[in-house]
Enzyme design. Structure first.
Site, PDB file in Angstrom:
ATOM      1  N   GLY A  22       1.607   0.154 -10.945  1.00 48.16           N
ATOM      2  CA  GLY A  22      -0.041   0.342 -10.952  1.00 48.16           C
ATOM      3  C   GLY A  22      -0.776   0.333  -9.067  1.00 48.16           C
ATOM      4  O   GLY A  22      -0.317   0.820  -8.017  1.00 48.16           O
ATOM      5  N   SER A  23      -2.368  -0.217  -9.873  1.00 50.56           N
ATOM      6  CA  SER A  23      -2.924   0.381  -8.483  1.00 50.56           C
ATOM      7  C   SER A  23      -2.724  -0.578  -7.013  1.00 50.56           C
ATOM      8  O   SER A  23      -3.543   0.126  -6.127  1.00 50.56           O
ATOM      9  CB  SER A  23      -4.125  -0.324  -8.694  1.00 50.56           C
ATOM     10  N   THR A  24      -1.655  -1.142  -7.241  1.00 53.02           N
ATOM     11  CA  THR A  24      -1.616  -1.573  -5.846  1.00 53.02           C
ATOM     12  C   THR A  24      -1.230  -0.493  -4.827  1.00 53.02           C
ATOM     13  O   THR A  24      -0.752  -1.273  -3.514  1.00 53.02           O
ATOM     14  CB  THR A  24      -0.171  -2.797  -5.904  1.00 53.02           C
TER      15      THR A  24
END
Lengths: 584, 201
Positions: free
Chosen positions: A278-280
């Protein structure tokens, strides 16, 4: 007597006798000389053997030792695995003399932990040979030898002991019943550990047991509190690529691994399990955009209105309702903003960056349990894939992939592949530059702000200048098509201290099911606890005065500080103190 | 050797009767010497060889013992390591010790901050055990012993300097009260070590 013989008998030359005698004497002298020479030779050889030949060489050593594997140590010399002499007891039922019941009773007395049934089964077994038990202690073996039963066989074998039991079980690995490495380092370095020339030299890992214990216990506490399915974590040195700790939970007892290797507890979630993290990934996308020059002005604002691409609709999970500057895209984790940046960059450059970050192949490091990253298929890496990969969806990697890529991002943009072995001081590891130092510095500042003002607030370990990014992704349905909205993978990837990054920590909790299920509430607190525990061990000094905050002057004015008193730019006088209640 | 062979082969030694007997004796003696010599050499060699073998056996025994001791040492070491394994230490800490990692605010920035922690508590806060002092029978002895230390050098300096510095050493001089007992003095010395109010000429 023939006349010829008579004539031969008759002819006697004068001096004939003398000649014969002389000849005999000569022969005798030669014989004696030969004999003396031979004796002298034997004597000399004896002297040589006795004085100059040293100790006699033997085919077998004086003291026999079983095939012992080399020890495994951590970076500070703490034993992680070592071998001991043990015995295997086998029965040859056809050779047993005497009362079998008495033999069973005697064996039960000596081996109370084995169980009477198993011993009885082996002793009464209808066959030539059967193991009664493996890996018994030398004292027990001696007691069995004293029974004097010819139908029992004792075989020397080596026993492997893991003093820390379940700690780093996936990283160190374990050995099977026949003494071969079956997981982790034990499997990856089978040849090195059993090589007779190197058997006395222990294998030194990059791991630090103190860091490992901190990581594992914090992850486990959170996993239990959140009733999660599993957890994983990695701590890595950003400059050398050494993996200081790597945890995968649930774990198992390496001394008694038992069961099949396919069990959930035996799967290494940190190197074998691939997850959409995800957003990492947004930090990478921003760094790529800055590096390729598709974003030159940090003040450029990206609209947050949802965009529709093909069948997908990309929208923000925390919509802000106004266009966001580049740092704000990371701070507020805007899917739309990063998707727009990825769109500008295009597939070719995105793929190239991912390849250089090591995200397109197998997990880095020496372990054989290395998962291959799942990327969009080459024939279907279209615009929608480019955009979703930009914010970490549609691409699945292992936590170790992520840690290695974060290390590359924060250390100034230089990629060094992760290693599980200690890197001796002064040794230069092969490196490739992925990001420019300027992009790395800018993104470091943004990561710091994401912790100070954004989604990663719960990761802010006081004084350690933490920077990082949360990642919450929905799990893929069991059917493999579509996502399960109720099950999340929560990740936090970050580094500390952000003014001069030294260590990257990645924490991941799989499917938390109690309370909040976002990464900011699940994975970020673990990160904070881990940093608080390992920073003193690793020699990172905290600074609560705010004087060591990273230099983020370039981002001044591009974001709204949540806590103005702690904001580095306001403290430095680069931004005005916001007036309470003032409209944006 | 040639001469010997000549005698035997020629048979000259066997001719004379007396000579024959003496020659026989000589031969017999030579044989006896030869046998004795051989036996002596054999016995010596065998003893030597035996000695070497026994020595070698001893070395092997030592090597085996060495090995056993090494294994023992390793086992003991492993036991210790298993007992102090990390998860076990953590369990003890969680259930008994309750130690927590040092927080960032507990770090000190500089040595001055550290020194400020070392400030001695105020003197009046210390209890004075006067009873024990009174029970001491030999009162004059310590009183005599103390002034030797204090009065010998301190007052001399201000007097030599003149009346300007007269008031300065007064408090320092009065600190060791005349009625203070040795135990009390010791306590005062200990207390005064922190903030350094000792008389410093």
């Amino acid at each position: 007597m023939s006349p010829a013989a008579l004539s031969r008998e008759a002819v006697r030359l004068p001096g004939h006798r003398q000649m014969a005698l002389g000849q005999a004497r000569q022969r005798l002298a030669i014989g004696i000389l030969l004999f003396v020479a031979f004796t002298l030779l034997l004597g000399l050889r004896l002297v040589e053997l006795a004085l100059f030949d040293g100790a006699p060489r033997r085919a077998r050593p004086v003291v026999a030792s079983p095939e012992i594997r080399a020890d495994i140590l951590d970076r500070n010399g703490v034993t992680l695995a070592s071998s001991f002499e043990a015995y295997a007891l086998a029965a040859r039922p056809r050779d047993i003399v005497g009362d079998r019941e008495a033999l069973v009773a005697a064996l039960v007395r000596i081996l109370p932990e084995r169980g009477e049934e198993a011993i009885r089964a082996a002793v009464y077994h209808d066959g030539k040979f059967r193991y009664v038990t493996r890996r018994i202690l030398p004292e027990q073996a001696e007691a069995i030898r004293r029974l004097g039963e010819p139908g029992l066989t004792l075989e020397r074998e080596a026993e492997r002991l893991y003093p820390h039991v379940g700690l780093a079980a996936h990283l160190v690995g374990y050995t099977g019943i026949d003494g071969r490495g079956e997981g982790g380092i034990e499997r990856a370095f089978e040849e090195r550990l059993t090589d007779p020339a190197q058997r006395d030299t222990p294998l030194v890992l990059a791991m630090d047991v103190r860091v490992q214990q901190a990581l594992e216990s914090e992850l486990e506490a959170q996993m239990l509190a959140q009733k999660a399915a599993g957890a994983a974590g990695v701590v890595m040195d950003v400059h050398t690529g050494e993996v200081l700790a790597m945890a995968s939970l649930p774990a198992f007892n390496a001394n008694r691994p038992g069961g099949l290797t396919g069990m959930p507890s035996h799967m290494n979630r940190a190197t074998l399990g691939v997850y959409e993290l995800g957003s990492t990934f947004k930090a990478f996308t921003i760094a790529m955009a800055l590096d390729t020059g598709v974003v030159t002005d940090l003040a450029e604002r990206f609209p947050t209105t949802p965009i529709a691409v093909g069948r997908h609709r990309i929208s923000d999970s925390h919509p802000k309702g106004y266009p966001l500057s580049v740092p704000e895209v990371l701070i507020y984790s805007s899917n739309v903003g990063t998707a727009r940046m990825a769109e500008r960059m295009g597939r070719a450059r995105q793929e190239e960056f991912l390849r250089r970050l090591g995200m397109m192949g197998r997990a880095p490091g020496e372990l054989k349990e290395s998962g291959r990253a799942l990327t969009p298929p080459a024939n279907n890496w279209g615009l929608s894939s480019v955009m979703t990969v930009g914010f970490g969806h549609g691409i699945a990697v292992t936590p170790l992939h992520l840690a290695n890529a974060y290390a590359t991002l924060v250390n100034g943009g230089i990629h060094r592949e992760a290693t599980f072995l200690k890197v001796p001081p002064g040794v230069e590891r092969p490196e490739t530059r992925v990001f420019s130092a300027e992009s790395s510095k800018l993104v470091n500042g943004m990561l710091r702000l994401a912790v100070l003002d954004g989604t990663g607030r719960q990761a802010d370990a006081d004084g350690y200048r933490v920077g990082g990014k949360t990642g919450t992704a929905e799990k893929v349905l069991e059917t493999g098509r579509g996502y399960d909205r109720r099950r999340n993978i929560t990740t936090f990837a970050g580094a500390f201290p952000m003014d001069a990054p030294r260590y990257v920590v990645v924490t991941m909790v799989d499917d938390p099911s109690a309370g909040l299920r976002s990464a900011g509430a699940v994975a970020a607190p673990v990160f904070k606890n881990v940093v608080n525990r390992v920073a003193p061990v690793l020699g990172v000094a905290p600074d609560t005065s705010g004087g060591s905050e990273p230099d983020i002057a370039a981002l001044a004015g591009l974001y709204t500080p949540r806590d103005p008193k702690r904001d580095p730019n306001i403290r430095a006088g680069l931004m005005p103190m916001p007036v309470a209640g003032a409209p944006r | 050797m040639n001469a010997m062979m000549r005698t035997t082969v020629d048979g000259r030694g066997w001719r004379a009767d007396g000579a024959q007997r003496s020659a026989g004796r000589r031969t017999w003696a030579a044989t006896a010497w030869l046998v004795a010599g051989t036996i002596a050499v054999a016995v010596t060699s065998y003893t030597l060889s035996l000695q070497v073998a026994s020595e070698r056996r001893e070395v092997e025994r030592l090597a085996r013992q060495n090995r056993a001791l090494q294994a023992d040492l390793k086992a003991q070491d492993a036991e210790l390591r298993v007992r102090m394994r990390m998860p076990q230490l953590q369990r003890w800490n969680d259930t008994v010790l309750g130690l927590v990692p040092i927080s960032a605010t507990q770090y000190l920035a500089n040595p001055v901050q550290l020194a400020s922690y070392g400030a001695a508590p105020a003197v009046p806060a210390q209890p004075r055990v006067q009873l024990a002092v009174r029970d001491l029978p030999a009162q004059p002895a310590p009183a005599a012993a103390r002034p030797v230390l204090v009065k010998a050098d301190v007052p001399a300096a201000p007097r030599a300097a003149g009346p300007i510095a007269r008031a300065v050493p007064a408090p320092a001089l009065e600190r060791p009260a005349p009625e203070a007992a040795p135990a009390d003095l010791l306590q005062q010395v200990e207390m005064s070590f922190g903030d350094q109010p000792l008389p410093q000429p």
